[in-house]
Design an enzyme around this catalytic site. Structure first.
Site, mmCIF file in Angstrom:
data_model
loop_
_atom_site.group_PDB
_atom_site.id
_atom_site.type_symbol
_atom_site.label_atom_id
_atom_site.label_comp_id
_atom_site.label_asym_id
_atom_site.label_seq_id
_atom_site.Cartn_x
_atom_site.Cartn_y
_atom_site.Cartn_z
ATOM 1 N N ASP A 103 0.844 -1.215 0.000
ATOM 2 C CA ASP A 103 0.000 0.000 0.000
ATOM 3 C C ASP A 103 0.868 1.251 0.000
ATOM 4 O OD1 ASP A 103 0.568 -1.058 2.675
ATOM 5 O OD2 ASP A 103 -0.573 0.654 3.453
ATOM 6 N N GLU A 168 -0.145 -1.319 5.734
ATOM 7 C CA GLU A 168 0.869 -0.850 6.670
ATOM 8 C C GLU A 168 0.662 0.620 7.010
ATOM 9 O OE1 GLU A 168 4.481 0.888 8.344
ATOM 10 O OE2 GLU A 168 3.605 1.432 6.422
#
Lengths: 426, 426
Positions: A103, A168
């Site tokens: 991400d 994350e």
């Protein structure tokens, strides 16, 4: 050992264009929260190609949110798969998790970018794009390290577990899901953008919110009221004193160059809504740093107890105690023993490849290494090629040379950590 | 003189129900900004009924905004008429302006009201409703005072100019329009809600906004940034010192019971937008009190000069000086000589009607008296029946007895100030 080093270096030279092209394709697949699937497909394809056993799954938000370390602004992860590739060892070696997040944070205002944020444009040896440094560049270092060993026919004894996780940037739900699926290893390496520094310890952090009360009155008779802004300022100063107190206790030499090892940042102060009224409520929001070996619960408790002392400084707080909330994101601190064998190995391979001493520090921010350490019982090191200062900023870039240098260091580290069938042979 | 007092008192007794009904009708016509026409129609009808010469006009925003003392959030006053009624004197007497505003502040959340805010409900001698205290009750006192004299056949020598103005709550454009139309008198009386105290001086005020800069950084390395919140706190403290400095100079005995005669209120503090970022900008908004005899320009200049001193306290401000703006509302201070004949007259009639000494103070807030004093050259006294503490609050109320007591005092004051044809006769 020299031969491995030379072999791998040569392999990297020979596969430079392919490595760059892989990174570019990954950057060109914008993987902001909720949009990770296309980038994960590229990763999964690569892992399959290399012959790893691939598992792809969307985290189960309903299950995850029962876990005390779960945090995400969402509980539905449809279209946001985790990808794990396992390279089984031949047996008898130490295992390792290689963890990177797929991400990326939003690219923000396109006007602030010199080139389109998902272009992957290369200028003077640097690739530009959102996520290239944080942390697709590091992920490509991992993939190149594994691929070089596979293609060179080197068989490792221990398992290599490659994890490409979601979430994350929003609190680690992707790594938590991988841990809860049972993925574990003797140690972990996370190539977050440390700019080639080695971080055996990572600071954790938590967000807090404090409501400070006052009493309203007309500004012309402000002495009839109690300003929540003035009281809020006292709370800010009191928190500053807590920060001093907590940092006085930090004697870890890894922090010797850090002015404030575990800062408490006040990021937001908002109070009042009318120039000529005495404000009756102020909101403070901030981030509390948590020391690598500290328990988050202990840090929370210390803040709670500290705020209770305000009543002694100002009787107003006795009757109107500030209200503390822990909200939003938090990152679990992580660490590995400085004498841990993976540290020795990584430091040695760093020296060997780059011919110089690595910088070893404690990170000023959290990573998924905290969850791996504290929930997954897998001590973690953070070391990666990305440019720390460019993470989350417009015109984010990575120096491509570093991607390959990191890949070489990691490939050699895998050989030494996991053990190789053919180590003695060359 | 005794006879006037008795006659007027009796008249008030006889017309109590009509007075209450008039106030109730005015409260039941919600006259928030832009919606003043219905309430003004009731006033205009009453003035015509009493035989006054009535002028009704919508202020010309295009013209008004050329004036340095104009302030309003709007420049279009369609549907928001001023109403003026002139009772011409027989000649040779002193003139007076009786000024009251028809606009009311919004009623806010209806849930906080025990009865609908425009009910005009009466319970235990108190009438409830938005605007009943600020300041339709005072306006009715004025109308009853005039009506009693008219109906009792008392002819005044000086002119009585009754003004029902719009926009007092938003900066005084209604009164400014009346001044610019040429209405002027030897003195003025404004029955704002002083709860029967006499205010020969009124504090002015101005709104300011200060932008304080910092430098952004990640909260984990907050020492690389400069917190605009911490710098903003320094500015707040510096302004607190300015307040002390300014109030040290106030020696006026009218302020002897006021802890801070001319406060500087910080009403809003807003900075930062992310818990784990160092905030780079803070906005402060506040209200600066202006002493009754002070020039607003001088007060502005003092604040401007004071902020320039910040650079000496903290070099950050040298390179990043806070930016000061004067914005939004401001109320011009007003005053009348304590020995002014209208003061003597009002105080005497107060004593005569209520048999006690009036409380004489300086107001902690501005009124349209500042514009009458400074632009209209008409010194002003503020004295009215409303309950100071309830202005702008839910469940605003007025004690009805006070409306009639104020009306008696004002009627007798008119006789003595303007002179009556028949004064000597009784």
């Amino acid at each position: 050992m020299k031969d491995y080093k030379a072999l791998i270096h040569q392999w990297m030279e020979d596969h430079r264009e392919e490595g760059i092209r892989l990174l570019q394709r990954m950057v060109q697949a914008p993987s902001t929260q909720g949009n990770e699937a296309a980038a994960q497909a590229i990763v999964a394809e690569k892992l399959s190609e290399m012959g790893l056993e691939v598992e792809i799954w969307e985290p189960d938000g309903q299950e995850l949110q029962k876990h005390p370390y779960f945090y995400s602004p969402r509980t539905e992860f449809k279209g946001s798969p985790n990808v794990v590739g396992v390279w089984k060892g031949t047996g008898g070696g130490r295992s390792i998790i290689l963890n990177g997040h797929i991400d990326v944070v939003p690219e923000g205002d396109h006007e602030q970018w010199d080139h389109p944020p998902y272009s992957g444009k290369i200028i003077d040896g640097k690739m530009y794009g959102r996520g290239v440094t944080d942390m697709k560049g590091g992920n490509v270092s991992l993939l190149l390290a594994i691929e070089s060993l596979v293609q060179l026919g080197i068989k490792l004894k221990g398992d290599v577990i490659f994890q490409s996780v979601v979430e994350e940037e929003s609190g680690g739900a992707g790594t938590l899901a991988a841990v809860l699926k049972g993925y574990k290893a003797d140690a972990a390496l996370i190539p977050e953008p440390t700019h080639m520094r080695i971080f055996p310890k990572q600071q954790g952090s938590m967000w807090f919110r404090i409501w400070v009360k006052g009493r309203s009155a007309h500004g012309g008779t402000r002495y009839e009221g109690v300003s929540a802004i003035e009281k809020g300022m006292k709370v800010v100063e009191h928190i500053r004193a807590l920060e001093e107190e907590r940092n006085r206790r930090i004697t870890d030499p890894l922090y010797k160059n850090t002015p404030i090892p575990i800062p408490i940042n006040i990021g937001v102060m908002e109070g009042g809504n009318w120039p000529s009224s005495v404000p009756d409520l102020v909101k403070l929001e901030g981030r509390m740093g948590v020391a690598p070996e500290e328990k988050m619960e202990d840090a929370k408790r210390e803040m709670e107890e500290w705020l209770k002392m305000l009543g002694r400084l100002d009787p107003w707080f006795e009757e109107h105690p500030p209200v503390l909330e822990w909200f939003g994101a938090r990152w679990v601190p992580g660490s590995i023993d400085l004498e841990h064998e993976l540290m020795n190995t990584l430091v040695n391979q760093y020296r060997s490849v780059l011919g110089q001493e690595p910088v070893i520090e404690a990170s000023p921010w959290g990573t998924d290494g905290g969850l791996l350490t504290q929930v997954g019982e897998t001590p973690s090191i953070v070391f990666g090629p990305g440019v720390t200062e460019m993470a989350h900023y417009p015109n984010e870039y990575i120096e491509l040379d570093k991607v390959f240098e990191a890949a070489e260091i990691i490939a050699l580290t895998l050989i030494h950590w996991c053990g190789a069938e053919s180590v003695g042979r060359n």
